[in-house]
Design a protein around this motif. Structure first.
Motif, PDB file in Angstrom:
ATOM      1  N   LEU A  66       0.828  -1.205   0.000  1.00  0.00           N
ATOM      2  CA  LEU A  66       0.000   0.000   0.000  1.00  0.00           C
ATOM      3  C   LEU A  66       0.864   1.259   0.000  1.00  0.00           C
ATOM      4  CD1 LEU A  66      -2.902   1.226   0.251  1.00  0.00           C
ATOM      5  CD2 LEU A  66      -2.488   1.308   2.714  1.00  0.00           C
ATOM      6  N   VAL A  67       1.940   1.236   0.765  1.00  0.00           N
ATOM      7  CA  VAL A  67       2.778   2.431   0.908  1.00  0.00           C
ATOM      8  C   VAL A  67       3.797   2.542  -0.220  1.00  0.00           C
ATOM      9  CG1 VAL A  67       4.414   3.631   2.396  1.00  0.00           C
ATOM     10  CG2 VAL A  67       2.482   2.398   3.412  1.00  0.00           C
ATOM     11  N   SER A 168      -0.922  -3.098  -5.027  1.00  0.00           N
ATOM     12  CA  SER A 168      -0.127  -1.936  -5.440  1.00  0.00           C
ATOM     13  C   SER A 168      -0.917  -0.971  -6.313  1.00  0.00           C
ATOM     14  CB  SER A 168       1.135  -2.385  -6.183  1.00  0.00           C
ATOM     15  OG  SER A 168       0.808  -3.023  -7.403  1.00  0.00           O
ATOM     16  N   SER A 170      -3.466   0.286  -5.323  1.00  0.00           N
ATOM     17  CA  SER A 170      -3.909   1.272  -4.333  1.00  0.00           C
ATOM     18  C   SER A 170      -2.744   2.010  -3.699  1.00  0.00           C
ATOM     19  CB  SER A 170      -4.727   0.572  -3.236  1.00  0.00           C
ATOM     20  OG  SER A 170      -5.900  -0.001  -3.759  1.00  0.00           O
ATOM     21  N   ALA A 171      -1.542   1.779  -4.172  1.00  0.00           N
ATOM     22  CA  ALA A 171      -0.348   2.328  -3.524  1.00  0.00           C
ATOM     23  C   ALA A 171      -0.313   3.852  -3.587  1.00  0.00           C
ATOM     24  CB  ALA A 171       0.913   1.759  -4.169  1.00  0.00           C
ATOM     25  N   SER A 172       0.426   4.421  -2.651  1.00  0.00           N
ATOM     26  CA  SER A 172       0.553   5.883  -2.575  1.00  0.00           C
ATOM     27  C   SER A 172       1.696   6.407  -3.437  1.00  0.00           C
ATOM     28  CB  SER A 172       0.758   6.312  -1.116  1.00  0.00           C
ATOM     29  OG  SER A 172       1.886   5.659  -0.558  1.00  0.00           O
ATOM     30  N   PRO A 237      -3.930   7.332  -2.516  1.00  0.00           N
ATOM     31  CA  PRO A 237      -4.124   5.879  -2.522  1.00  0.00           C
ATOM     32  C   PRO A 237      -5.449   5.491  -3.182  1.00  0.00           C
ATOM     33  CG  PRO A 237      -3.331   6.613  -0.385  1.00  0.00           C
ATOM     34  CD  PRO A 237      -3.651   7.854  -1.162  1.00  0.00           C
ATOM     35  N   SER A 238      -5.435   4.429  -3.963  1.00  0.00           N
ATOM     36  CA  SER A 238      -6.605   3.846  -4.654  1.00  0.00           C
ATOM     37  C   SER A 238      -7.029   4.628  -5.902  1.00  0.00           C
ATOM     38  CB  SER A 238      -7.823   3.712  -3.718  1.00  0.00           C
ATOM     39  OG  SER A 238      -7.546   2.821  -2.668  1.00  0.00           O
ATOM     40  N   PRO A 336      -9.448  -2.173  -1.882  1.00  0.00           N
ATOM     41  CA  PRO A 336      -9.204  -1.504  -0.595  1.00  0.00           C
ATOM     42  C   PRO A 336      -9.742  -2.281   0.599  1.00  0.00           C
ATOM     43  CG  PRO A 336      -9.930   0.082  -2.237  1.00  0.00           C
ATOM     44  CD  PRO A 336     -10.111  -1.270  -2.846  1.00  0.00           C
TER      45      PRO A 336
END
Length: 445
Positions: A66-67, A168, A170-172, A237-238, A336
């Motif tokens: 996610l990060v 990924s 949704s990754a930032s 994200p997302s 998510p």
């Protein structure tokens, strides 16, 4: 502030030390883990390999996706091994067509198979079983690296790669080329490689890439780009999930499979699991655990698939697209909530058993200790974190379903409202997760 972060990230990717500065220490730790699993203490409570793999690494890996997107895939020991094998004995053959066509389905099957094996044969509770799984994966990586080009294993066969590809999205962080520069560029070093770095190991063409799903942030394309066009930047994200141009049924199906697997992982850890298993044994007329678990496994996996199919049927009545297209398009909205449920489950292991990593590390040097509790946080604190995660995941999924409908069907009220069946589905799945997390859970080791 964001500009400074983007500059730092770009300089990091351009550095000749990256990603090796992360890759080789990771490979060294992995070697210790495999050795401990195969030759260390036979008790999972005292085995450093078991604690590091299933209590620490497996617990935090979804958060890294996610990060940091698929950054783990850039430093993964299996990827490093594949590169080494290719360098010395690789034949660099093209990827077989059936892998390109059915790779996601193979990943689905492997993910389901490994989860089934875990529960039937006790992989997590048995360090040697975990070690054997590692050896089987290493064998697959060696064969793939010896015969096929680039990271065929990582792109088309790795079950963790499939999981990271979904999360990924949704990754930032995102890596993209600058359209104005890339349109005029006639150089293909970003894909084929150059003097500074090899070509893209994941078979991606950065100038046309629109998704994080296949990018592992290895930085090779950044090093090779002659126009300073490719950049790694921070994003919401997302956001990527809102504008998927060509939704794929197999990728949406993987999102649903992840939801089912999280259900299975949670259900089998509950105190009521033994009672439910006994009732099923009486109903089926057998006490064979493999049979009873397989039945429950199949039911748990089928529930989210059936619910998404039902929501897609209702959605198709509103937007006039086929059920198949609705399933593929809106299946991404589950990601998510997938992440939230998966991470909420892992928080229990990380914070209720986290100290076992420290104590098992001491046991490697002869300092054996069995504390009364291995918890890092109280059960009440863990529950609050779990419910907060589920709330954020549900909100992210519902909003994603709305944005998918809006970007696909514009402002037409009837079509735009086709997200409503999916919002109902996501709320139901969230409530089911909340109910499960309210029940007492058992420890992993």
């Amino acid at each position: 502030m964001q500009t400074k972060i983007n500059i730092f990230l770009k300089e990091l990717l351009k550095s000749r030390w990256y990603p090796g500065i992360f890759r080789w220490p990771t490979a060294a730790v992995f070697a210790v883990i495999v050795y401990q699993l195969l030759f260390g203490d036979s008790s999972p409570h005292d085995n450093f390999g078991t604690a590091m793999t299933w209590i620490f690494w497996w617990s935090i890996i979804p958060l890294t996706f996610l990060v940091l997107g698929r950054f783990w895939c850039a430093i993964c020991p299996f990827a490093t091994l594949s590169d080494v094998i290719q360098k010395f004995v690789g034949n660099h053959r093209p990827v077989p067509r059936f892998l390109k066509k059915y790779g996601i389905w193979i990943i689905d099957f492997l993910y389901i198979l490994i989860t089934w094996n875990d529960h039937v044969f006790g992989m997590v509770e048995n360090p040697r079983g975990s070690g054997i799984i590692m050896l089987l994966l290493i064998t697959g990586v060696i064969i793939s690296g010896a015969f096929f080009e680039r990271r065929t294993w990582c792109r088309y066969l790795c079950f963790l790669g499939g999981l990271s590809g979904n999360y990924s999205r949704s990754a930032s962080l995102e890596l993209r080329g600058t359209p104005e520069k890339c349109q005029k560029c006639t150089v293909t070093a970003c894909y084929k490689g150059g003097e500074k770095a090899p070509g893209c190991p994941m078979f991606e063409f950065p100038r046309t890439m629109q998704s994080n799903a296949r990018c592992n942030f290895c930085g090779y394309c950044v090093k090779n780009c002659p126009n300073d066009s490719i950049k790694l930047s921070v994003r919401i994200p997302s956001k990527e999930l809102w504008f998927i141009r060509k939704p794929r049924f197999d990728e949406a199906f993987l999102a649903v499979i992840i939801m089912g697997i999280v259900f299975v992982q949670n259900i089998t850890m509950l105190d009521i699991w033994a009672q439910a298993q006994h009732h099923l044994e009486v109903f089926l007329g057998t006490n064979n655990y493999a049979i009873t678990f397989t039945v429950i496994f199949a039911v748990a996996m089928s529930i989210p698939v059936a619910l998404l199919y039902a929501a897609s049927w209702f959605g198709s009545r509103l937007n006039k697209d086929s059920v198949h297209m609705n399933f593929a398009r809106f299946g991404y909205a589950l990601i998510p909530l997938d992440f939230a449920g998966h991470m909420a489950h892992n928080l229990f292991h990380l914070f209720a058993e986290g100290k076992s990593v420290f104590y098992s590390a001491l046991s490697m040097f002869g300092f054996t200790s069995h504390p009364a509790s291995t918890a890092v946080l109280s059960s009440g604190t863990i529950e609050i974190m779990q419910f907060l995660l589920l709330f954020l995941g549900a909100a992210g999924s519902v909003y994603t379903a709305y944005r998918i409908a809006k970007s696909s069907y514009g402002q037409t009220v009837r079509k735009k409202n086709s997200y409503i069946p999916y919002a109902v589905l996501l709320i139901l799945l969230t409530l089911l997760n909340i109910y499960i997390f309210l029940l007492p859970m058992a420890h992993r080791t």
